[in-house]
Design an enzyme around this catalytic site. Structure first.
Site, PDB file in Angstrom:
ATOM      1  N   HIS A 147       4.906  11.212   8.938  1.00  0.00           N
ATOM      2  CA  HIS A 147       4.440  10.594   7.684  1.00  0.00           C
ATOM      3  C   HIS A 147       3.407   9.552   8.095  1.00  0.00           C
ATOM      4  O   HIS A 147       3.696   8.751   8.985  1.00  0.00           O
ATOM      5  CB  HIS A 147       5.533   9.809   6.975  1.00  0.00           C
ATOM      6  CG  HIS A 147       6.811  10.527   6.736  1.00  0.00           C
ATOM      7  ND1 HIS A 147       7.256  10.828   5.466  1.00  0.00           N
ATOM      8  CD2 HIS A 147       7.763  10.987   7.581  1.00  0.00           C
ATOM      9  CE1 HIS A 147       8.435  11.415   5.548  1.00  0.00           C
ATOM     10  NE2 HIS A 147       8.769  11.533   6.814  1.00  0.00           N
ATOM     11  N   ARG A 168       7.956   2.389  -7.445  1.00  0.00           N
ATOM     12  CA  ARG A 168       9.120   1.821  -6.758  1.00  0.00           C
ATOM     13  C   ARG A 168       9.611   0.613  -7.516  1.00  0.00           C
ATOM     14  O   ARG A 168       8.811  -0.152  -8.059  1.00  0.00           O
ATOM     15  CB  ARG A 168       8.737   1.396  -5.330  1.00  0.00           C
ATOM     16  CG  ARG A 168       8.480   2.571  -4.457  1.00  0.00           C
ATOM     17  CD  ARG A 168       8.261   2.176  -3.011  1.00  0.00           C
ATOM     18  NE  ARG A 168       7.844   3.355  -2.270  1.00  0.00           N
ATOM     19  CZ  ARG A 168       7.435   3.352  -1.023  1.00  0.00           C
ATOM     20  NH1 ARG A 168       7.389   2.229  -0.353  1.00  0.00           N
ATOM     21  NH2 ARG A 168       7.068   4.469  -0.425  1.00  0.00           N
ATOM     22  N   ASP A 188      -1.716   9.002   1.493  1.00  0.00           N
ATOM     23  CA  ASP A 188      -0.582   9.597   2.205  1.00  0.00           C
ATOM     24  C   ASP A 188      -0.951  10.921   2.873  1.00  0.00           C
ATOM     25  O   ASP A 188      -1.886  11.608   2.441  1.00  0.00           O
ATOM     26  CB  ASP A 188       0.535   9.851   1.182  1.00  0.00           C
ATOM     27  CG  ASP A 188       1.897   9.971   1.839  1.00  0.00           C
ATOM     28  OD1 ASP A 188       1.986   9.763   3.060  1.00  0.00           O
ATOM     29  OD2 ASP A 188       2.864  10.272   1.115  1.00  0.00           O
ATOM     30  N   GLN A 202      -0.653   5.843  -2.773  1.00  0.00           N
ATOM     31  CA  GLN A 202      -0.665   5.924  -1.310  1.00  0.00           C
ATOM     32  C   GLN A 202      -1.816   6.787  -0.815  1.00  0.00           C
ATOM     33  O   GLN A 202      -2.180   7.767  -1.445  1.00  0.00           O
ATOM     34  CB  GLN A 202       0.632   6.568  -0.804  1.00  0.00           C
ATOM     35  CG  GLN A 202       1.816   5.645  -0.779  1.00  0.00           C
ATOM     36  CD  GLN A 202       2.949   6.192   0.081  1.00  0.00           C
ATOM     37  OE1 GLN A 202       2.724   6.837   1.099  1.00  0.00           O
ATOM     38  NE2 GLN A 202       4.167   5.943  -0.345  1.00  0.00           N
ATOM     39  N   CYS A 257       6.792  12.766   0.103  1.00  0.00           N
ATOM     40  CA  CYS A 257       7.216  13.698   1.161  1.00  0.00           C
ATOM     41  C   CYS A 257       7.866  14.972   0.604  1.00  0.00           C
ATOM     42  O   CYS A 257       7.469  16.075   1.010  1.00  0.00           O
ATOM     43  CB  CYS A 257       8.144  13.016   2.158  1.00  0.00           C
ATOM     44  SG  CYS A 257       8.103  11.232   2.122  1.00  0.00           S
ATOM     45  N   HIS A 269       1.344  14.142   5.270  1.00  0.00           N
ATOM     46  CA  HIS A 269       2.470  14.595   6.090  1.00  0.00           C
ATOM     47  C   HIS A 269       1.955  15.646   7.045  1.00  0.00           C
ATOM     48  O   HIS A 269       1.323  16.624   6.611  1.00  0.00           O
ATOM     49  CB  HIS A 269       3.596  15.108   5.181  1.00  0.00           C
ATOM     50  CG  HIS A 269       4.183  13.992   4.376  1.00  0.00           C
ATOM     51  ND1 HIS A 269       3.778  13.698   3.102  1.00  0.00           N
ATOM     52  CD2 HIS A 269       5.089  13.038   4.725  1.00  0.00           C
ATOM     53  CE1 HIS A 269       4.420  12.625   2.678  1.00  0.00           C
ATOM     54  NE2 HIS A 269       5.220  12.204   3.640  1.00  0.00           N
ATOM     55  N   LYS A 296       8.891   4.532  14.287  1.00  0.00           N
ATOM     56  CA  LYS A 296       7.639   4.397  13.529  1.00  0.00           C
ATOM     57  C   LYS A 296       6.762   3.283  14.073  1.00  0.00           C
ATOM     58  O   LYS A 296       7.243   2.383  14.775  1.00  0.00           O
ATOM     59  CB  LYS A 296       7.925   4.152  12.056  1.00  0.00           C
ATOM     60  CG  LYS A 296       8.611   2.837  11.783  1.00  0.00           C
ATOM     61  CD  LYS A 296       8.659   2.551  10.293  1.00  0.00           C
ATOM     62  CE  LYS A 296       9.380   1.234  10.058  1.00  0.00           C
ATOM     63  NZ  LYS A 296       9.317   0.739   8.720  1.00  0.00           N
TER      64      LYS A 296
END
Ligand code: TSB
Ligand code: ZN
Length: 587
Positions: free
Chosen positions: A458, A306, A326, A324, A277, A328, A412
């Site tokens: 996200h 992580r 991913d 990911q 992000c 945004h 979420k």
């Protein structure tokens, strides 16, 4: 599988069986000390300190035999109640029991114990009346478990088992375990050479082998095309950032325990990123934006790191280095509903394309009374939460609401699935965020020429390529649809000497068509090669001999089928090209 913990009778039976296990272990290892032995969804376990003794899988049989003996002794299981001080002196040599007793509620002055023959354990109960009722049990596995789950504490040994009141149910349970093991993506991943792990690289850091890399590339292409068609813009950004970047985003304060430690290079202090992000916020902030441009959708297939507990890492499903899928989405407040709808639409679309039906939506909302965790803007929260509900209702999706589970920055939606082995995990996620844009001072100019703050969504459709691949391998038991299969066609000449030339010709033709094809030219028997083709779950196995050569045809056998079909070469090429292009699922 029945939930043993929630079934009153089975719960009691399994709890008593945990005591039977402890009694048997005490007979065989007199110095053993016991921590806790709870009932779980699929049976029970007991955490035991065995000093220097290590119990291996092969020792479980011996323990089971001793348990059978204790069961045959047919001892009554008798409850006693004693005072806290008596309990403390009774168990004075057992630091684990002393710990348990001392932590008991102040008001709980009466402590219960259960005795069966020569064995007494501290326990609330209830239990079955007699050990003879514990007949249909099985010890399943043994693993290490830190005392109280804390890696700073001593490692105890945890023995798992299960107990039923009849042999048929036990048998069915064991069969299900066997089936789940065969479906476990770690086994499939190894058998089909999809990924490997190595101590020299590290825990939770899988290496994708050529077969796995093909699957991943196909998934990337698939989702990239979908996202491009929806107006996403894809970027590449570094997998590190400075500590200051993560201080700005708030991760350094709120997410540090999930991050790898920082490293200094010259004057800069870097950290391996746990999320993308912040990088995407900076890309948005790199230019001025007008309200007309929004939504802006920044996507990336991005590597993240992580810290996951070493006991929690699992194949491709829970890793420490992940990629990911991913994005945004930077939207105006009035666009939240519409954009969220598109994300849910995409999730449904993707799951349909993969033939996935067994998943659950979980809508995480704030706890209205928790003003400390959740920033205090009731109107914003209410509008956002209602929009999310509306969209789910519009699509007719079943979902559960989880109050108090929203992130501190917004509500979420998660999609949860059940792996072959172990608890549920989240695949897709879509999270509204009202805070991050403020922390990065993001803005757009509205129709009045005034500066406004966008909202960020996200979202990760696959979640990570790692976890999605794990799930797909389990769902398909490794028999992937043609478009995802590492090897799509396996060409086998009936006889290497007479049919190799024709086999090569077909092989070359398929290569030119961009089919992932393999020619098995090894000096092995036809039956052996065909069996291996099945073991490797290759969708199409071509068997080429005289008949095929003379008529310019191919004979193929589909994975898992016994009969062979013969068709002209061109027809075969058309058939598989169509199947690949349409990303058809296995029938
Ligand atoms: C969606 N910042 C958001 C992103 O923009 C984010 O990181 N969300 S997340 O923390 O929920 O992670 C996204 C997805 O990654 C999860 O839904 C889950 O499917 C997957 N994931 C999380 N942790 C792991 C892990 N350790 N191994 C494999 N996949 C993981
Ligand atoms: Zn994010």
């Amino acid at each position: 599988m029945i939930n043993i913990k929630e079934n009153e009778e089975l719960n009691k039976l399994n709890h008593s069986c945990a005591h039977l296990l402890a009694q048997a272990v005490k007979h065989l290892y007199p110095d053993a000390k016991f921590w806790v032995g709870p009932v779980i969804e699929d049976g029970f376990y007991y955490d035991i300190d065995l000093g220097d003794n290590v119990i291996k899988e092969e020792d479980l049989e011996r323990i089971e035999r001793e348990m059978k003996k204790c069961s045959k002794d047919a001892k009554n299981i008798i409850r006693h109640e004693i005072s806290k001080s008596d309990a403390l002196s009774m168990f004075k040599d057992d630091p684990y029991k002393i710990d348990l007793i001392s932590r008991m509620d102040e008001n709980e002055n009466v402590i219960s114990c259960y005795t069966q023959g020569d064995f007494t354990d501290l326990c609330r109960g209830p239990h079955v009346e007699n050990t003879k009722l514990l007949k249909n049990f099985k010890l399943l596995k043994v693993s290490g478990a830190y005392w109280k789950g804390d890696s700073k504490n001593k490692m105890l040994q945890r023995i798992y088992g299960v107990c039923y009141d009849n042999p048929e149910d036990l048998e069915a349970h064991l069969k299900e375990i066997e089936e789940a093991k065969a479906r476990d993506h770690r086994k499939i991943g190894k058998d089909l050479s999809i990924f490997m792990v190595h101590d020299l690289v590290g825990k939770g850091m899988p290496l994708w082998l050529p077969n796995g890399a093909i699957i991943r590339k196909q998934l990337e292409n698939y989702i990239y095309d979908k996202e491009r068609k929806m107006g996403y813009l894809h970027v590449y950004t570094p997998c590190v950032g400075t500590v200051d970047l993560y201080k700005t985003s708030g991760h350094w304060d709120h997410y540090k325990e999930n991050m790898f430690p920082s490293m200094k290079v010259d004057e800069e202090e870097f950290v391996l990123r746990p999320m993308n992000c912040p990088h995407h916020m900076l890309i948005y902030a790199n230019e001025l934006h007008s309200y007309r441009e929004l939504p802006i959708r920044i996507g990336e297939f991005a590597a993240d790191f992580r810290y996951e507990a070493s006991g929690a890492v699992k194949g491709l499903e829970r890793v420490r280095c992940m990629c990911q899928n991913d994005a945004h989405l930077f939207v105006r407040p009035d666009q939240i509903g519409e954009e969220f709808k598109k994300v849910v639409g995409l999730i449904l679309d993707v799951y349909k394309d993969f033939g996935l039906n067994d998943y659950k939506f979980r809508l995480s909302l704030r706890d209205k009374n928790d003003k400390e965790k959740y920033f205090d803007d009731d109107e914003m929260w209410n509008t956002a939460e209602n929009k999310l509900r509306e969209v789910l209702d519009e699509y007719g999706c079943d979902y559960v609401e989880a109050e108090g589970e929203a992130a501190f920055y917004g509500p979420k939606l998660d999609v949860e699935v059940k792996p072959a082995v172990g608890p549920e995990v989240t695949l897709s996620t879509c999270q509204l965020d009202f805070l991050l844009p403020r922390r990065f001072d993001l803005s757009y100019i509205d129709s009045n020429g005034e500066k406004q703050t966008p909202v960020v969504i996200h979202r990760a459709i696959f979640g990570t390529f790692d976890r999605f691949t794990a799930f797909i391998l389990e769902e398909t038991k490794g028999a992937l649809p043609l478009w995802l299969s590492p090897v799509q066609v396996n060409v086998i000449p009936v006889n290497n000497e007479y049919h190799m030339e024709y086999a090569k010709e077909i092989y070359e033709k398929l290569l030119k068509e961009d089919v992932r094809v393999k020619l098995d030219s090894r000096d092995e028997k036809l039956s052996y090669k065909m069996r291996e083709s099945q073991t490797m779950k290759i969708p199409y196995t071509l068997i080429l001999g005289d008949k095929e050569k003379e008529s310019n045809t191919v004979s193929f056998r589909l994975f898992g089928e016994k009969e062979t079909t013969t068709i002209p070469v061109d027809e075969f090429i058309n058939r598989i090209n169509k199947e690949i292009k349409n990303r058809e699922l296995n029938k």
